[in-house]
Every structure is written in C-alpha cells, then in structure tokens.
Design an enzyme around this catalytic site. Structure first.
Site, PDB file in Angstrom:
ATOM      1  N   ASP A 178      26.336  -3.874  59.249  1.00 33.72           N
ATOM      2  CA  ASP A 178      25.534  -4.912  59.890  1.00 33.72           C
ATOM      3  C   ASP A 178      24.940  -4.389  61.200  1.00 33.72           C
ATOM      4  OD1 ASP A 178      26.317  -6.587  57.852  1.00 33.72           O
ATOM      5  OD2 ASP A 178      27.910  -7.542  59.020  1.00 33.72           O
ATOM      6  N   LYS A 179      23.893  -5.025  61.633  1.00 36.54           N
ATOM      7  CA  LYS A 179      23.180  -4.598  62.844  1.00 36.54           C
ATOM      8  C   LYS A 179      24.111  -4.338  64.017  1.00 36.54           C
ATOM      9  CE  LYS A 179      19.902  -6.329  66.295  1.00 36.54           C
ATOM     10  NZ  LYS A 179      19.045  -7.465  66.711  1.00 36.54           N
TER      11      LYS A 179
END
Length: 325
Positions: free
Chosen positions: A141-142
């Site tokens: 995830d970011k």
C-alpha cells in the site's frame, strides 16, 4: 514514452517427452518465460499455432510438433520513465529487491498517473517496459514501507508469480496495533470489496477470496501491541483488514482504524507521537523466495523506518515510566 516492441514469431519444437500432454501444458514447458494463462489466451487468439495451424488449448500432442508463437507484448505506451530515488537492496540480471518508503504509490492509477514506483523502475531499468506491469508481481500500500521484489525478465516474472500462487514466498511484517494482545494467533477469513464503501476491503462470509494472516506478539504496551505478522496469502489490505476485524486496527490507519482514542494514563509525549503518526504502522521487514534462475533460497531484511522506530521508542519509554511508578 515507452514504445511497444515489435511482434516477432518464435518457432520451437515440442520434445518427444511431452507426448500426450495438452497443448497449453506443453507450451508452458516450451515457452517457460510466459505463464500458462497467457499462453492459453494466445492459443485461443490464434497467436500460438501447431505446425502452422490453429489448435485448441486441450489438444493432445504426440511430440515433435513445431509450435509457432507470436507473443503479444505488454502495452506500456501510457507509462513514463521518471527518475526516482529507489532504495535498492539487491539487484542482479533477473530480479530487483527494494525498500519502499511511505507515500510512494506502486502502480499508476486513478489520482496517481505518474511519479509511482513503476515510473521509477522504467527509468532505472528501461527493459522492464516489455515485462507485465514493469515486473511488479506484488504490491505494498502507498503508506506501507518495506521490501518488494521486481522481476526483470519474463522467466523471472513467471517464476515469481508461480511462487506467490504456491504461497512459497515468505513475507514478514512488523506492525503496531491498538489494544493489548498477549497471545499469538492467526486470522483465516475471506476478504473482498466492501459492499458499500468501495474504497475499502472487508471480511466477507460469502464471495470473498481466501486470506490467512499469522501474527506473533513481540511486545505488549499500555493499550497497544507490537506484532510480527506473516502473510500466507496476499489480498489487498489483508493485514489491515484482518487486524481491524480482530478489534486491533493498526495505529495510524485512517481507513480501518475508526476514530482515534488514546487510552488514559499514557504519557503526553507518547500520546502526541500517536496522534502525529499519519500512516498505518506497517513495515515489510523480511522477504524470502527462491531465485528464479539459480534456484537458491534468498532472504532479505531491512530495519524499521525512522518514523516507526521513533514511535516504538516512545512506547518503550512509557512502559519504563509505568514500571517505575
């Protein structure tokens, strides 16, 4: 801009030892750089022929036939090569392992058309333009930090995808969660898209994909726990969803953590550190796999990023203060 490569037919002979095999099974042996699912689609599209004629996926071969493959390269004209500061941990001719920082999106998408890890990879290694998704076989995830492997060749890509499907790639994380955990355990709950909030994933009794997460308690603090988490599967937001499902969402997780509540009795400096931690407290600390070319087992480890290490230091100070009072 990256340009598509020219399509060049490749002709190879089926070994006699593959007598009786289905066409797709034999093609996967003859063209190991491609996955069987891609080869099956190319058979249906007429891009893979047998002795110059079209055939079906299930056709049985006698051995000695010639397979002609006109492979369709991955289209990457929409992806730009852009210079990024990549923290490369390991690199050879087949794979690249890097330590992803927070705030870096892995793949271009809605709201993030460029300046992603993929764009940086294309700048670092232009040959990745011919590999599906520029060699990215799994994501973080970011705002999750840590180790991520990239395939630099089609053979490596096919091998890593197979290893991930076989669950033989080991991925270990460290996380800080809300609530006090004293026992290690596992979560075996299917995950799918949330039926209402579409930007979220959720545990779904029906219709979800199998997902299993193991966790081990490293340290229990006042109101929080430091965990080692091991993925058996790799669903979107898996650790975040499973821990929230247990009632122990990750610190800093705005999507799954709900409203921030600081337990009473916590030192104000720690409370301030928790409030200011603006991402999920999750770091991919260890990665282990089989090298696609050499077959050797390989393992990498990276330390916690500075923000997560500082947060844990605040927790330890608070624990020491509480034990002395």
């Amino acid at each position: 801009m990256q340009q598509d490569q020219a399509v060049t037919p490749v002709k190879k002979r089926v070994p006699e030892g593959l007598q009786g095999c289905r066409l797709d099974q034999a093609a996967a042996k003859v063209f190991p750089e491609y996955s069987r699912s891609r080869l099956q689609q190319w058979i249906r599209d007429g891009r893979l022929s047998v002795d110059g004629r079209s055939a079906t996926v299930r056709e049985k071969l006698v051995g000695g036939e010639y397979l002609s493959l006109t492979a369709e390269p991955e289209s990457s004209t929409e992806w730009q090569a852009q210079p990024l500061n990549l923290a490369i941990v390991y690199e050879d001719s087949a794979i690249l392992v890097l330590n992803k920082p927070a705030s870096l999106v892995v793949h271009p998408g809605a709201g993030n058309p460029d300046q992603t890890l993929l764009n940086g990879l294309l700048h670092h290694c232009p040959q990745l333009a011919s590999i599906p998704r520029a060699g990215i076989v799994h994501r973080l995830d970011k705002d999750t930090t840590g180790l991520l492997v990239v395939a630099k060749t089609l053979i490596a890509h096919n091998s890593l995808v197979k290893q991930l499907k076989a669950r033989s790639v080991s991925r270990e994380y460290e996380a800080v969660v809300q609530g006090e955990l004293y026992r290690s355990g596992s979560v075996d709950e299917a995950i799918g898209r949330h039926p209402v909030a579409r930007i979220r994933m959720a545990v779904l009794p029906r219709g979800g994909k199998a997902a299993k997460t193991h966790y081990r308690v490293l340290t229990t603090f006042h109101g929080y726990s430091h965990l080692r988490v091991i993925l058996e599967t790799g669903r979107t937001h898996q650790i975040r969803v499973h821990m929230a499902h247990l009632g122990h969402p990750l610190v800093g997780d705005a999507l799954y953590g709900g409203r921030l509540r600081i337990p009473a009795g916590i030192d104000e400096q720690l409370a301030s550190a928790i409030r200011s931690f603006d991402r999920q407290a999750l770091h991919a600390t260890q990665l282990a796999l089989t090298h696609p070319e050499s077959g050797e087992p390989m393992t990498w480890q990276v330390p916690l990023p500075e923000d997560l290490a500082d947060l844990l230091a605040h927790f330890r100070v608070d624990n020491d203060r509480a034990s002395q009072s």
